[in-house]
Design a protein around this motif. Structure first.
Motif, PDB file in Angstrom:
ATOM      1  N   CYS A  78       0.852  -1.190   0.000  1.00  0.00           N
ATOM      2  CA  CYS A  78       0.000   0.000   0.000  1.00  0.00           C
ATOM      3  C   CYS A  78       0.882   1.231   0.000  1.00  0.00           C
ATOM      4  CB  CYS A  78      -0.842   0.141   1.267  1.00  0.00           C
ATOM      5  SG  CYS A  78      -1.512  -1.333   1.946  1.00  0.00           S
ATOM      6  N   GLY A  79       0.388   2.279  -0.602  1.00  0.00           N
ATOM      7  CA  GLY A  79       1.023   3.585  -0.530  1.00  0.00           C
ATOM      8  C   GLY A  79      -0.025   4.603  -0.130  1.00  0.00           C
ATOM      9  N   HIS A  80       0.415   5.606   0.624  1.00  0.00           N
ATOM     10  CA  HIS A  80      -0.512   6.628   1.102  1.00  0.00           C
ATOM     11  C   HIS A  80       0.178   7.973   0.980  1.00  0.00           C
ATOM     12  CE1 HIS A  80      -3.808   8.309   3.265  1.00  0.00           C
ATOM     13  NE2 HIS A  80      -3.019   8.807   4.188  1.00  0.00           N
ATOM     14  N   ILE A  81      -0.504   8.957   0.401  1.00  0.00           N
ATOM     15  CA  ILE A  81       0.125  10.261   0.200  1.00  0.00           C
ATOM     16  C   ILE A  81      -0.779  11.380   0.703  1.00  0.00           C
ATOM     17  CG2 ILE A  81      -0.705  10.319  -2.217  1.00  0.00           C
ATOM     18  CD1 ILE A  81       1.883  11.892  -2.895  1.00  0.00           C
ATOM     19  N   ASN A  82      -0.188  12.296   1.467  1.00  0.00           N
ATOM     20  CA  ASN A  82      -0.852  13.520   1.899  1.00  0.00           C
ATOM     21  C   ASN A  82      -0.226  14.684   1.153  1.00  0.00           C
ATOM     22  OD1 ASN A  82      -2.626  12.839   4.335  1.00  0.00           O
ATOM     23  ND2 ASN A  82      -0.692  11.876   4.913  1.00  0.00           N
ATOM     24  N   TYR A  83      -1.020  15.406   0.400  1.00  0.00           N
ATOM     25  CA  TYR A  83      -0.508  16.569  -0.319  1.00  0.00           C
ATOM     26  C   TYR A  83      -0.549  17.796   0.590  1.00  0.00           C
ATOM     27  CZ  TYR A  83      -0.933  13.634  -4.432  1.00  0.00           C
ATOM     28  OH  TYR A  83      -0.800  12.611  -5.338  1.00  0.00           O
ATOM     29  N   ILE A  84       0.584  18.499   0.691  1.00  0.00           N
ATOM     30  CA  ILE A  84       0.698  19.604   1.642  1.00  0.00           C
ATOM     31  C   ILE A  84       0.739  20.961   0.947  1.00  0.00           C
ATOM     32  CG2 ILE A  84       2.054  20.530   3.563  1.00  0.00           C
ATOM     33  CD1 ILE A  84       1.077  17.716   4.108  1.00  0.00           C
ATOM     34  N   ARG A  85       1.676  21.129   0.038  1.00  0.00           N
ATOM     35  CA  ARG A  85       1.849  22.407  -0.661  1.00  0.00           C
ATOM     36  C   ARG A  85       2.100  22.120  -2.131  1.00  0.00           C
ATOM     37  NH1 ARG A  85       5.336  22.880   3.544  1.00  0.00           N
ATOM     38  NH2 ARG A  85       4.915  24.569   5.039  1.00  0.00           N
ATOM     39  N   PRO A  86       1.710  23.030  -3.018  1.00  0.00           N
ATOM     40  CA  PRO A  86       2.039  22.846  -4.434  1.00  0.00           C
ATOM     41  C   PRO A  86       3.520  23.147  -4.695  1.00  0.00           C
ATOM     42  CG  PRO A  86       0.819  24.888  -4.092  1.00  0.00           C
ATOM     43  CD  PRO A  86       0.874  24.212  -2.766  1.00  0.00           C
ATOM     44  N   ALA A  87       4.077  22.482  -5.701  1.00  0.00           N
ATOM     45  CA  ALA A  87       5.453  22.771  -6.145  1.00  0.00           C
ATOM     46  C   ALA A  87       5.366  23.140  -7.614  1.00  0.00           C
ATOM     47  CB  ALA A  87       6.340  21.541  -5.964  1.00  0.00           C
ATOM     48  N   LYS A  88       6.228  24.055  -8.035  1.00  0.00           N
ATOM     49  CA  LYS A  88       6.105  24.576  -9.399  1.00  0.00           C
ATOM     50  C   LYS A  88       7.324  24.344 -10.276  1.00  0.00           C
ATOM     51  CE  LYS A  88       2.854  28.149 -10.377  1.00  0.00           C
ATOM     52  NZ  LYS A  88       2.377  29.517 -10.282  1.00  0.00           N
ATOM     53  N   THR A  89       8.476  24.705  -9.766  1.00  0.00           N
ATOM     54  CA  THR A  89       9.661  24.708 -10.625  1.00  0.00           C
ATOM     55  C   THR A  89      10.868  24.150  -9.883  1.00  0.00           C
ATOM     56  OG1 THR A  89      10.148  26.930  -9.860  1.00  0.00           O
ATOM     57  CG2 THR A  89       8.936  26.734 -11.934  1.00  0.00           C
ATOM     58  N   GLY A  90      12.008  24.183 -10.545  1.00  0.00           N
ATOM     59  CA  GLY A  90      13.248  23.760  -9.902  1.00  0.00           C
ATOM     60  C   GLY A  90      13.340  22.251  -9.836  1.00  0.00           C
ATOM     61  N   GLU A  91      13.479  21.717  -8.631  1.00  0.00           N
ATOM     62  CA  GLU A  91      13.543  20.270  -8.513  1.00  0.00           C
ATOM     63  C   GLU A  91      12.804  19.820  -7.264  1.00  0.00           C
ATOM     64  OE1 GLU A  91      17.810  19.758  -8.580  1.00  0.00           O
ATOM     65  OE2 GLU A  91      17.941  19.937  -6.414  1.00  0.00           O
ATOM     66  N   ILE A  92      12.463  18.549  -7.236  1.00  0.00           N
ATOM     67  CA  ILE A  92      11.860  17.981  -6.030  1.00  0.00           C
ATOM     68  C   ILE A  92      12.743  16.833  -5.558  1.00  0.00           C
ATOM     69  CG2 ILE A  92       9.465  18.650  -6.486  1.00  0.00           C
ATOM     70  CD1 ILE A  92       8.980  15.828  -7.574  1.00  0.00           C
TER      71      ILE A  92
ATOM     72  N   VAL B  75      -9.225  19.945  -5.076  1.00  0.00           N
ATOM     73  CA  VAL B  75      -7.818  19.549  -4.994  1.00  0.00           C
ATOM     74  C   VAL B  75      -7.683  18.281  -4.152  1.00  0.00           C
ATOM     75  CG1 VAL B  75      -6.826  21.845  -5.352  1.00  0.00           C
ATOM     76  CG2 VAL B  75      -7.466  21.135  -3.052  1.00  0.00           C
ATOM     77  N   THR B  76      -6.772  17.416  -4.562  1.00  0.00           N
ATOM     78  CA  THR B  76      -6.578  16.162  -3.843  1.00  0.00           C
ATOM     79  C   THR B  76      -5.880  16.425  -2.510  1.00  0.00           C
ATOM     80  OG1 THR B  76      -6.280  15.117  -5.997  1.00  0.00           O
ATOM     81  CG2 THR B  76      -5.691  13.812  -4.068  1.00  0.00           C
ATOM     82  N   GLN B  77      -6.473  15.908  -1.445  1.00  0.00           N
ATOM     83  CA  GLN B  77      -5.842  16.019  -0.133  1.00  0.00           C
ATOM     84  C   GLN B  77      -5.012  14.777   0.186  1.00  0.00           C
ATOM     85  OE1 GLN B  77      -8.119  18.852   2.671  1.00  0.00           O
ATOM     86  NE2 GLN B  77      -9.470  17.119   2.320  1.00  0.00           N
ATOM     87  N   CYS B  78      -5.602  13.604  -0.046  1.00  0.00           N
ATOM     88  CA  CYS B  78      -4.884  12.359   0.215  1.00  0.00           C
ATOM     89  C   CYS B  78      -5.223  11.358  -0.878  1.00  0.00           C
ATOM     90  CB  CYS B  78      -5.321  11.664   1.504  1.00  0.00           C
ATOM     91  SG  CYS B  78      -5.687  12.692   2.889  1.00  0.00           S
ATOM     92  N   GLY B  79      -4.286  10.504  -1.177  1.00  0.00           N
ATOM     93  CA  GLY B  79      -4.512   9.379  -2.056  1.00  0.00           C
ATOM     94  C   GLY B  79      -4.009   8.119  -1.375  1.00  0.00           C
ATOM     95  N   HIS B  80      -4.701   7.015  -1.616  1.00  0.00           N
ATOM     96  CA  HIS B  80      -4.328   5.756  -0.982  1.00  0.00           C
ATOM     97  C   HIS B  80      -4.423   4.663  -2.033  1.00  0.00           C
ATOM     98  CE1 HIS B  80      -3.693   2.913   2.167  1.00  0.00           C
ATOM     99  NE2 HIS B  80      -4.826   2.289   1.912  1.00  0.00           N
ATOM    100  N   ILE B  81      -3.407   3.826  -2.148  1.00  0.00           N
ATOM    101  CA  ILE B  81      -3.417   2.781  -3.174  1.00  0.00           C
ATOM    102  C   ILE B  81      -3.063   1.427  -2.584  1.00  0.00           C
ATOM    103  CG2 ILE B  81      -1.030   3.403  -3.855  1.00  0.00           C
ATOM    104  CD1 ILE B  81      -1.826   2.595  -6.762  1.00  0.00           C
ATOM    105  N   ASN B  82      -3.870   0.437  -2.923  1.00  0.00           N
ATOM    106  CA  ASN B  82      -3.586  -0.962  -2.576  1.00  0.00           C
ATOM    107  C   ASN B  82      -3.203  -1.698  -3.857  1.00  0.00           C
ATOM    108  OD1 ASN B  82      -4.523  -1.469   0.329  1.00  0.00           O
ATOM    109  ND2 ASN B  82      -6.304  -0.432  -0.537  1.00  0.00           N
ATOM    110  N   TYR B  83      -2.006  -2.245  -3.889  1.00  0.00           N
ATOM    111  CA  TYR B  83      -1.571  -3.005  -5.058  1.00  0.00           C
ATOM    112  C   TYR B  83      -2.050  -4.448  -4.938  1.00  0.00           C
ATOM    113  CZ  TYR B  83       1.385   1.022  -5.992  1.00  0.00           C
ATOM    114  OH  TYR B  83       1.823   2.305  -6.259  1.00  0.00           O
ATOM    115  N   ILE B  84      -2.694  -4.945  -5.999  1.00  0.00           N
ATOM    116  CA  ILE B  84      -3.322  -6.266  -5.937  1.00  0.00           C
ATOM    117  C   ILE B  84      -2.585  -7.296  -6.800  1.00  0.00           C
ATOM    118  CG2 ILE B  84      -5.485  -7.529  -6.265  1.00  0.00           C
ATOM    119  CD1 ILE B  84      -5.795  -5.289  -4.275  1.00  0.00           C
ATOM    120  N   ARG B  85      -2.440  -6.986  -8.071  1.00  0.00           N
ATOM    121  CA  ARG B  85      -1.791  -7.919  -9.005  1.00  0.00           C
ATOM    122  C   ARG B  85      -0.851  -7.119  -9.898  1.00  0.00           C
ATOM    123  NH1 ARG B  85      -7.084  -9.184  -9.543  1.00  0.00           N
ATOM    124  NH2 ARG B  85      -7.725 -11.318  -9.034  1.00  0.00           N
TER     125      ARG B  85
END
Lengths: 141, 141, 141, 141
Positions: A78-92, B75-85
């Protein structure tokens, strides 16, 4: 261990999607993996910000490198992501650190920052660690 | 509504990252959004499977289109993914459906399938809906 | 199958925490599990709403019953909850449905509703299915 | 600040569900909140382990106290829990630390440990911070 580290880097050089999105491994240690991407127009969404899938992809790649460096043949559950701030340019930059390993489970936190050092998103990954020998794994790939 | 739907499609045509990864909007209705991507070598990881970031990116894009079609300027606040196959070749299809909308929050489930119709991963997204008028939003973009 | 369903219900009668929080199994079928709790003062937070842990607990219990009814000896790997609306009085009902099962992984969505039928929270659970025979499992518990 | 800290503790003394499950605030500082619960039979599932809902409830409570101490009138938007190891007896301790605060969003990691110091589960919470004055909030409750 240095030989193994080289093997992991070689393996992830074959990650074509990481190449497509421009994610590059900067650092691999027992403590963390750092992945970086230079932001171009091709990484932006319709609002001109770095697209959410791009942010996730860089974080996920950092986790994959870390998990497989520490525990060969780990797969993301599983992966879970919380988006906090937008990023525009440069690098991440994505910094992956393992929070816990127990049995077949490994958990990491990955923080993605922009080039001012501000946190763009915070991710958590849960990996399944297979019963595979490190050197055997690296020879097989 | 047809005019607005066209506006949303036009807006997401400007999503450069979706273009980079080959995600195409196939269907936009009140009930679901379908996004598809043809799988090439550039989408694969070191094991020859569709990379986890690619799977997430296609799902996230389907959610973004749906949320902004139903509720402008989400705007997306959180995303969650479960990998199955694992998925390897052919194409992948993400189907986004809204589970709930209440106040400023919208929740969708996105299921990604391979070309045999097997589920590859299951995602959930939480969006924040801004107070914006639909037609105003579409003119501004 | 009826014997096995009775066995599962008997097993979950021994769940002391479910008893403490007042979560009762209402329905067990191949399609869904329904769990209900009457709301008293003991379930409220400082604002007079049903506490977030209570909402999660009822959802998690519904998933546990469903997963173990469908696949004996499943254990929860991750749980994810999106809070939608506050609930105050009456009762709450959790409906668990399996979204997918593949290999050792099972995924369910659990929706918790208040007694007006409004959605209070939406949960997703990822379970690990052990290699255990159903009848063997039920005899062992 | 000491007055405010007392106010927060007083507010959370009115959390009836925390009382029901035996979750007690041990420490409140700018850096972390620690919540503890003594484990009795009433916290166990049918297998004799601390029930998943109990683990989540203690973690969620620690987050709620921290978020409201740092940013009055925060509400939880999403919670995510990874189960690592079973816990059986003694006590469990949840340590909540804020990972990030930006605009209306606050993110915390909460780690729950057993009395040997082993990690039982790892949680992440996403809170929405309302525009409320701290002292106004504490007087209103």
């Amino acid at each position: 261990m240095e030989e193994y580290k080289q093997g992991v880097r070689a393996f992830f050089k074959n990650d074509k999607f990481a190449e497509l999105v421009g994610a590059e491994i900067v650092e691999v240690t027992d403590k963390c993996v750092v992945v970086r991407a230079k932001i171009g127009n091709e990484h932006l969404n319709g609002n001109g910000f770095v697209q959410g899938g791009m942010l996730y992809s860089v974080a996920d790649f950092a986790f994959a490198v870390l998990a497989n460096y520490l525990h060969p043949a780990s797969v993301t559950q599983c992966g879970h992501i919380n988006y906090i701030r937008p990023a525009k340019t440069g690098e991440i930059t994505a910094i992956a650190r393992e929070t816990e390993r127990a049995g077949h489970t490994c958990i990491s936190e990955v923080i993605v920052k922009d080039d001012k050092g501000e946190t763009v998103c915070i991710c958590n990954f849960n990996g399944f660690v297979k019963d595979v020998d490190k050197l055997q794994w690296i020879k097989g790939v």
